[in-house]
Design a protein around this motif. Structure first.
Motif, short mmCIF file in Angstrom:
data_model
loop_
_atom_site.label_atom_id
_atom_site.label_comp_id
_atom_site.label_asym_id
_atom_site.label_seq_id
_atom_site.Cartn_x
_atom_site.Cartn_y
_atom_site.Cartn_z
N SER A 290 0.85 -1.18 0.00
CA SER A 290 0.00 0.00 0.00
C SER A 290 0.88 1.23 0.00
CB SER A 290 -0.91 0.01 1.24
OG SER A 290 -1.80 -1.07 1.23
N GLY B 204 -6.25 8.40 0.89
CA GLY B 204 -6.03 7.04 1.38
C GLY B 204 -4.79 6.39 0.80
N TYR B 205 -4.94 5.12 0.40
CA TYR B 205 -3.81 4.34 -0.08
C TYR B 205 -4.18 3.59 -1.37
CZ TYR B 205 -1.63 5.27 4.40
OH TYR B 205 -1.08 5.90 5.49
N TRP B 206 -3.14 3.17 -2.09
CA TRP B 206 -3.33 2.47 -3.35
C TRP B 206 -2.52 1.19 -3.30
CZ3 TRP B 206 -0.50 2.72 -8.48
CH2 TRP B 206 -1.30 2.25 -9.52
N ASP C 63 -5.33 14.36 0.33
CA ASP C 63 -5.16 12.98 0.79
C ASP C 63 -6.34 12.13 0.34
OD1 ASP C 63 -2.77 13.52 2.07
OD2 ASP C 63 -3.73 14.01 3.98
N PRO D 163 0.85 5.67 -0.27
CA PRO D 163 -0.06 6.80 -0.11
C PRO D 163 -0.61 7.28 -1.45
CG PRO D 163 1.94 7.12 1.17
CD PRO D 163 2.19 5.93 0.29
N ARG D 164 -1.88 7.71 -1.43
CA ARG D 164 -2.52 8.23 -2.63
C ARG D 164 -2.99 9.66 -2.36
NH1 ARG D 164 -7.53 5.78 -6.25
NH2 ARG D 164 -8.00 7.72 -7.37
N LYS D 165 -2.78 10.53 -3.36
CA LYS D 165 -3.27 11.89 -3.29
C LYS D 165 -3.95 12.26 -4.61
CE LYS D 165 0.11 13.63 0.07
NZ LYS D 165 -0.86 13.96 1.14
#
Length: 279
Positions: free
Chosen positions: A173, A188-190, A186, A175-177
């Motif tokens: 996972s 969440g996550y990918w 922000d 970080p996703r932006k």
């Protein structure tokens, strides 16, 4: 070379805990050595690296925890099928040139002089390893902790060389932006597996907008030619960068180009993967 936090007594306690024994006599039996060897370690306040390696590979406990006590006593997978005496014999038989080569490879060194300078040892010491087919247990432990390379591979030449704690070697996972009107939000996550990439991405982040998506390595700071996530007057976007003389750069985005000084923009990270949306 090995940082023995708390001295040999604490390391011996961790060795006994790992094998599930309560006495030094039982520990000697588990390590398949004479009991008076352990008494000698206590007197010298020094535990040989060979014993630490054998315990880590026998029991699967965390190597750094064995040496320093800093990490949890957690098992790891892939320690191999050999145990006990058979494993120890395999380790010792991999001394001399083979283990020296793996140590050099782990550090990325091409000359023995580099290894000697790093560890503060003489070239004569290394020559003795080779001449006597010696297994330098303390150096193997130091190298494994320094580089993160697989202890099993370093000690025996078996298994995979990759770092045991390497990031993104399996599905991870990151970080996703979302990039909206120049603002990073922000999201969440990918989940992604980036093991197909030849080089290591130290600090990846997934950026998505309504026109494309990018994986950016945030650990890369110095601007170079390529595609970058830049901050321009507190607004962020993906730009193509070309270096110019005099610490200036040419910046291109969506067909628009301008030039400015390197210090007039904020380099957030370098794009390593770009995904254009096709509608």
């Amino acid at each position: 070379m090995i940082e023995e936090k708390g001295g040999s007594a604490q390391i011996l306690e961790r060795l006994m805990s790992s094998y599930g024994v309560n006495t030094q006599k039982d520990l000697a039996s588990a390590l398949e050595i004479p009991p008076n060897n352990i008494s000698g370690w206590t007197q010298r306040d020094s535990v040989p690296g060979n014993a630490i390696i054998k315990c880590a590979l026998d029991t699967g406990v965390d190597l750094r925890w064995l040496v320093t006590g800093e990490l949890a006593n957690a098992n790891y997978a892939g320690v191999g099928q050999l145990v006990g005496g058979d494993l120890y014999k395999q380790i010792i038989s991999n001394g001399g040139k083979p283990v020296l080569r793996r140590i050099m490879d782990a550090y990325g060194f091409t000359m023995q002089k580099q290894l000697c300078e790093l560890l503060g040892i003489s070239s004569g010491t290394v020559s003795t390893w080779v001449r006597r087919n010696h297994f330098p247990g303390e150096v193997v432990v130091t190298c494994a902790l320094d580089t993160g390379v697989s202890l099993q591979w370093l000690a025996t030449g078996k298994g995979l060389q990759q770092k045991e704690n390497a990031q993104l070697s399996v599905s991870s996972s990151i970080p996703r932006k979302n990039l909206v009107a120049g603002i990073l939000q922000d999201a969440g996550y990918w989940e992604i597996n980036l093991s197909f990439i030849a080089h290591t991405i130290s600090e990846p982040i997934f950026i998505s907008s309504n026109t494309g998506a990018w994986i950016v390595d945030m650990s890369v700071a110095g601007i170079s030619n390529g595609r970058w996530l830049l901050g321009v007057d507190d607004k962020y976007d993906i730009y193509n960068i070309t270096l110019l003389p005099g610490r200036r750069i040419s910046v291109t985005n969506k067909g628009n180009t301008f030039s400015c000084g390197v210090d007039e923009v904020t380099a957030v990270g370098k794009v390593v993967i770009a995904m254009d949306f096709v509608f």
